[in-house]
Design a protein around this motif. Structure first.
Motif, PDB file in Angstrom:
ATOM      1  N   SER A 145     -23.309  31.214 -37.363  1.00 32.69           N
ATOM      2  CA  SER A 145     -22.953  32.394 -36.561  1.00 32.69           C
ATOM      3  C   SER A 145     -22.071  32.031 -35.375  1.00 32.69           C
ATOM      4  CB  SER A 145     -24.214  33.099 -36.061  1.00 32.69           C
ATOM      5  OG  SER A 145     -24.988  32.228 -35.248  1.00 32.69           O
ATOM      6  N   ASN A 146     -22.112  30.768 -34.944  1.00 28.63           N
ATOM      7  CA  ASN A 146     -21.320  30.336 -33.802  1.00 28.63           C
ATOM      8  C   ASN A 146     -19.986  29.701 -34.203  1.00 28.63           C
ATOM      9  OD1 ASN A 146     -23.331  31.146 -31.998  1.00 28.63           O
ATOM     10  ND2 ASN A 146     -24.387  29.169 -32.115  1.00 28.63           N
ATOM     11  N   LEU A 147     -19.707  29.655 -35.492  1.00 32.17           N
ATOM     12  CA  LEU A 147     -18.460  29.054 -35.959  1.00 32.17           C
ATOM     13  C   LEU A 147     -17.349  30.101 -35.999  1.00 32.17           C
ATOM     14  CD1 LEU A 147     -19.691  26.867 -38.970  1.00 32.17           C
ATOM     15  CD2 LEU A 147     -19.352  26.171 -36.585  1.00 32.17           C
ATOM     16  N   SER A 148     -16.107  29.634 -35.869  1.00 35.03           N
ATOM     17  CA  SER A 148     -14.951  30.522 -36.021  1.00 35.03           C
ATOM     18  C   SER A 148     -14.847  30.959 -37.471  1.00 35.03           C
ATOM     19  CB  SER A 148     -13.672  29.806 -35.608  1.00 35.03           C
ATOM     20  OG  SER A 148     -13.373  28.758 -36.530  1.00 35.03           O
ATOM     21  N   LYS A 149     -14.064  32.024 -37.705  1.00 35.85           N
ATOM     22  CA  LYS A 149     -13.888  32.508 -39.079  1.00 35.85           C
ATOM     23  C   LYS A 149     -13.260  31.435 -39.961  1.00 35.85           C
ATOM     24  CE  LYS A 149     -12.160  36.388 -41.807  1.00 35.85           C
ATOM     25  NZ  LYS A 149     -13.397  36.487 -42.569  1.00 35.85           N
ATOM     26  N   GLY A 150     -12.361  30.637 -39.382  1.00 35.68           N
ATOM     27  CA  GLY A 150     -11.738  29.564 -40.147  1.00 35.68           C
ATOM     28  C   GLY A 150     -12.752  28.549 -40.638  1.00 35.68           C
TER      29      GLY A 150
ATOM     30  N   VAL B  25     -18.561  17.101 -49.674  1.00 37.29           N
ATOM     31  CA  VAL B  25     -17.839  18.371 -49.522  1.00 37.29           C
ATOM     32  C   VAL B  25     -17.611  18.704 -48.060  1.00 37.29           C
ATOM     33  CG1 VAL B  25     -18.669  19.240 -51.741  1.00 37.29           C
ATOM     34  CG2 VAL B  25     -19.921  19.840 -49.648  1.00 37.29           C
ATOM     35  N   MET B  26     -18.514  18.269 -47.175  1.00 38.14           N
ATOM     36  CA  MET B  26     -18.280  18.496 -45.751  1.00 38.14           C
ATOM     37  C   MET B  26     -17.081  17.691 -45.271  1.00 38.14           C
ATOM     38  SD  MET B  26     -21.973  18.946 -43.813  1.00 38.14           S
ATOM     39  CE  MET B  26     -22.535  17.267 -44.151  1.00 38.14           C
ATOM     40  N   GLU B  27     -16.968  16.463 -45.756  1.00 40.35           N
ATOM     41  CA  GLU B  27     -15.820  15.647 -45.379  1.00 40.35           C
ATOM     42  C   GLU B  27     -14.526  16.229 -45.948  1.00 40.35           C
ATOM     43  OE1 GLU B  27     -16.770  11.765 -46.797  1.00 40.35           O
ATOM     44  OE2 GLU B  27     -18.140  11.303 -45.140  1.00 40.35           O
ATOM     45  N   LYS B  28     -14.582  16.668 -47.192  1.00 41.10           N
ATOM     46  CA  LYS B  28     -13.384  17.196 -47.853  1.00 41.10           C
ATOM     47  C   LYS B  28     -12.888  18.469 -47.189  1.00 41.10           C
ATOM     48  CE  LYS B  28     -12.822  16.529 -52.207  1.00 41.10           C
ATOM     49  NZ  LYS B  28     -12.876  16.536 -53.684  1.00 41.10           N
ATOM     50  N   THR B  29     -13.803  19.298 -46.711  1.00 43.54           N
ATOM     51  CA  THR B  29     -13.410  20.567 -46.092  1.00 43.54           C
ATOM     52  C   THR B  29     -13.298  20.478 -44.566  1.00 43.54           C
ATOM     53  OG1 THR B  29     -15.737  21.268 -46.080  1.00 43.54           O
ATOM     54  CG2 THR B  29     -14.368  21.980 -47.939  1.00 43.54           C
ATOM     55  N   GLY B  30     -13.573  19.311 -43.997  1.00 52.50           N
ATOM     56  CA  GLY B  30     -13.382  19.112 -42.567  1.00 52.50           C
ATOM     57  C   GLY B  30     -14.397  19.793 -41.683  1.00 52.50           C
ATOM     58  N   ILE B  31     -15.659  19.885 -42.138  1.00 54.53           N
ATOM     59  CA  ILE B  31     -16.676  20.562 -41.328  1.00 54.53           C
ATOM     60  C   ILE B  31     -17.789  19.622 -40.885  1.00 54.53           C
ATOM     61  CG2 ILE B  31     -16.235  22.811 -42.399  1.00 54.53           C
ATOM     62  CD1 ILE B  31     -18.758  22.378 -44.095  1.00 54.53           C
ATOM     63  N   THR B  32     -17.626  18.325 -41.086  1.00 55.66           N
ATOM     64  CA  THR B  32     -18.681  17.368 -40.729  1.00 55.66           C
ATOM     65  C   THR B  32     -19.075  17.476 -39.268  1.00 55.66           C
ATOM     66  OG1 THR B  32     -17.903  15.835 -42.446  1.00 55.66           O
ATOM     67  CG2 THR B  32     -19.334  14.937 -40.733  1.00 55.66           C
ATOM     68  N   ALA B  33     -18.086  17.641 -38.393  1.00 55.41           N
ATOM     69  CA  ALA B  33     -18.368  17.719 -36.959  1.00 55.41           C
ATOM     70  C   ALA B  33     -19.131  18.985 -36.594  1.00 55.41           C
ATOM     71  CB  ALA B  33     -17.067  17.649 -36.167  1.00 55.41           C
TER      72      ALA B  33
ATOM     73  N   GLU C 179      -4.275  25.631 -42.147  1.00 54.06           N
ATOM     74  CA  GLU C 179      -5.308  24.639 -42.468  1.00 54.06           C
ATOM     75  C   GLU C 179      -5.941  24.927 -43.831  1.00 54.06           C
ATOM     76  OE1 GLU C 179      -7.865  25.053 -39.124  1.00 54.06           O
ATOM     77  OE2 GLU C 179      -6.730  23.641 -37.868  1.00 54.06           O
ATOM     78  N   ILE C 180      -6.226  26.203 -44.109  1.00 54.76           N
ATOM     79  CA  ILE C 180      -6.829  26.552 -45.402  1.00 54.76           C
ATOM     80  C   ILE C 180      -5.829  26.334 -46.533  1.00 54.76           C
ATOM     81  CG2 ILE C 180      -7.784  28.430 -46.785  1.00 54.76           C
ATOM     82  CD1 ILE C 180      -9.703  27.342 -44.689  1.00 54.76           C
ATOM     83  N   ARG C 181      -4.554  26.641 -46.307  1.00 58.84           N
ATOM     84  CA  ARG C 181      -3.529  26.378 -47.318  1.00 58.84           C
ATOM     85  C   ARG C 181      -3.450  24.896 -47.647  1.00 58.84           C
ATOM     86  NH1 ARG C 181       1.597  29.990 -45.119  1.00 58.84           N
ATOM     87  NH2 ARG C 181       0.721  32.057 -45.541  1.00 58.84           N
ATOM     88  N   ASP C 182      -3.475  24.058 -46.609  1.00 60.28           N
ATOM     89  CA  ASP C 182      -3.424  22.607 -46.832  1.00 60.28           C
ATOM     90  C   ASP C 182      -4.651  22.146 -47.619  1.00 60.28           C
ATOM     91  OD1 ASP C 182      -1.034  22.442 -45.490  1.00 60.28           O
ATOM     92  OD2 ASP C 182      -1.923  21.813 -43.583  1.00 60.28           O
TER      93      ASP C 182
END
Length: 323
Positions: free
Chosen positions: A131-136, A116-124, A170-173
């Motif tokens: 708390s330090n992440l952007s809202k996106g 799911v991290m790979e699918k949603t693009g948050i692995t990095a 990005e969220i739409r895609d």
């Protein structure tokens, strides 16, 4: 896949959801569209079992969300409007916690969290504090937790609220991509969003379902082209005289004439707007005046939205499915 049957919800004496019924099939992206306060979030909270209904039923693949909550909820991944994130944790820690809460363990838990991290693009971002992440990226983490457990249905409540334009794209895609492997239902009050992403649109107004169809069918069926905008060198009185013989005209409105040209709006109840255009052209051909511009006004999803939500009248498109 989802059957909503005569769903009604009162908050005290306030009727938030009014006898709503519809069916959702597998393998599509559905948009829940309506103005703020229309009843979208209430309906979605009931569909996910987070809120009780005053009356009615919600079946998820045949399982009643109220009578068989464990079986029904296993089929649903849910992202509320405000993602329930633990800001002091990293995405990796948070997703492991959610996965364990959903009954995943050991190798399967690790595999699904990675997936799911790979699918949603948050692995990095997996080892950064939320708390330090952007809202996106926070929204992506919220979507990732909804995907854990491999649910067949993903329900997202206002997933792009508060995002900047790039994050929205990005969220739409991401939602489009999820629609290839899941049934996705998401709510929005942004017309362009549902038009871009969705296969089917459910419009809700004042707690009532007023339309259920494809974006193209809603535009075509509810607001087919029925107006011509005409620019001519004929004076207003002359224009009225030229068009007097055109019986298909139901309303003629002439803009204030401050220059050399006259601009008029011609409305018709005739089903064939092109036949009216032809008749208007021939009427001018028999006169000494000319048409400088003639354009058809076509209905848009925004027009449909305004018409249905302001009037509150239920539409009856062919694609609508009711229980």
């Amino acid at each position: 896949m989802i059957s909503v049957q005569h769903l009604t919800k009162y908050y005290g004496s306030f009727l938030a959801v009014n006898d709503v019924s519809f069916e959702i099939d597998d393998g599509h992206v559905y948009g829940f569209l309506g103005p703020n306060g229309a009843g979208k979030s209430t309906t979605m909270n009931i569909m996910t079992g987070c809120l009780s209904a005053t009356s009615g039923h919600v079946l998820i693949d045949g399982h009643d969300i109220f009578e068989e909550p464990d079986k029904a909820k296993r089929l649903i991944g849910y992202l509320p409007e405000h993602p329930p994130l633990y800001l002091n944790e990293t995405p990796l820690e948070y997703l492991h916690f959610v996965g364990e809460a959903k009954g995943l363990h050991r190798e399967e838990l690790t595999r699904q969290v990675t997936q799911v991290m790979e699918k949603t693009g948050i692995t990095a971002m997996k080892n950064r504090r939320i708390s330090n992440l952007s809202k996106g990226y926070r929204q992506r983490v919220g979507i990732a937790q909804a995907l854990l457990g491999n649910p067949r249905v993903i329900i997202l409540d206002e997933p792009t609220v508060g995002l900047d334009p790039l994050q929205i794209i990005e969220i739409r895609d991401l939602i489009k991509e999820l629609g290839k492997t899941h049934t996705v239902v998401f709510s929005s009050h942004i017309l362009s969003e549902v038009q871009t992403i969705c296969d089917q649109i459910l419009m809700i107004s004042k707690g009532r379902l007023v339309a259920f169809d494809t974006p193209a069918n809603l535009e075509k069926r509810l607001l087919a082209p029925n107006e011509i905008r005409l620019t001519t060198d004929a004076a207003p009185d002359t224009l009225r005289h030229i068009l007097a013989s055109v019986t298909a005209i139901s309303q003629l409105t002439i803009e204030e004439n401050t220059g050399r040209w006259t601009v008029a709006h011609i409305r018709t109840d005739h089903q064939d707007i092109y036949e009216l255009s032809r008749t208007v052209y021939l009427a001018f051909a028999a006169s000494d005046c000319v048409i400088l511009e003639m354009a058809l006004k076509k209905g848009t999803l925004e027009d449909v939205f305004i018409e249905l939500t302001e009037s509150g009248a239920a539409a009856k498109p062919a694609g609508r499915k009711e229980a």
